[in-house]
Design a protein around this motif. Structure first.
Motif: not given
Length: 271
Positions: A102-107, A135-146, A153-161
């Motif tokens: 899924v990584s291309p989606v995050g870019w 799993g796909a959404q979390a991975t792509a969103l983490a890439i997007f957020m970064a 810390d912000e990525i961690k909080a979002t993955m948890e919440s």
């Protein structure tokens, strides 16, 4: 995107020969992109050209039908069914294949809403189980957020919440018990949080990859997911980028060009 491919390549020789240390030769003889990278190419091609995602996954798996590592059993049966009957109904998988590709989606997308929607679309054509989509959404969103400058810390909080992942463990605690026998080791729920944790504890891109490989289990997929997230978090060292692209060109010349074209359009983070 290249961060995921390099991670997959580094982990390729350890998938079925696990190690439990971060002290290893990073680019060892015999490494190559695996099925994880092939289906990542398919995602990038789908984004570049449009249409239905499942057609790209079937086409790439058919063209590159014997990769290092091998496709998962459920996906292999799916491709065989589609080619034989045309029936492309998904098979309710929550395997980690939806996250590894899924990584291309995050870019490629510039709003959270679009990233989540496209990650879901990329997953649910095969992996329509809620955990496979998550799993796909979390991975792509983490890439997007970064990409957008979010801190670890912000990525961690979002993955948890937003995804309910428990990331309050350490790799040193996990490593002794993690293996192919670990519950869910080939599933999103047993791979994505662990790969995210590899990035959260890392000091740079290379350290994230070493963290992932050192866990054991599905090493190439852990490193693929972790590498995809680590790229926008830390940046990929230029030397490692060049080595990774040269290996990619050697094994997959057409996808090598695709990666170049994709990154020209959507960017990367190379130091």
């Amino acid at each position: 995107m290249i961060g995921a491919i390099i991670g997959d390549t580094v982990g390729s020789i350890y998938e079925f020969d696990n190690i439990k240390t971060k002290d290893f030769e990073l680019i060892k003889d015999g490494v190559s992109p695996t099925d994880d990278s092939i289906l990542t190419f398919a995602t990038a091609d789908w984004i570049m050209r449009g249409g239905e995602a499942w057609k790209y996954y079937v086409a790439y798996a058919s063209k590159y039908d014997c990769p290092v590592g091998g496709y998962g059993g459920g996906f292999t049966r799916y491709v065989t069914r589609v080619r034989a009957t045309g029936n492309h109904e998904p098979y309710n998988s929550c395997g980690n294949g939806s996250a590894m590709r899924v990584s291309p989606v995050g870019w490629a997308f510039d709003t959270k809403e679009d990233v989540l929607a496209k990650a879901k679309e990329s997953a649910e054509c095969t992996h329509n189980h809620p955990e496979g989509i998550k799993g796909a959404q979390a991975t792509a969103l983490a890439i997007f957020m970064a990409r957008k400058g979010a801190s670890k810390d912000e990525i961690k909080a979002t993955m948890e919440s937003e995804f309910g992942y428990d990331l309050n463990f350490t790799l040193d605690e996990l490593r002794p018990q993690y293996s192919w026998a670990y519950p869910g080791a080939a599933l999103c729920q047993g791979t994505v949080p662990q790969a995210i944790r590899c990035v959260l504890e890392a000091t740079d891109y290379e350290d994230a990859i070493r963290n992932a490989v050192s866990l054991g289990g599905d090493s190439d997929t852990l490193a693929c997911i972790a590498g995809g997230i680590a790229e926008p978090v830390f940046g990929v060292p230029k030397k490692l980028y060049t080595i990774g692209m040269n290996i990619l060109k050697h094994y997959f010349p057409e996808p090598h060009k695709l990666v170049i074209d994709f990154e020209k359009k959507f960017g990367n983070r190379v130091l």
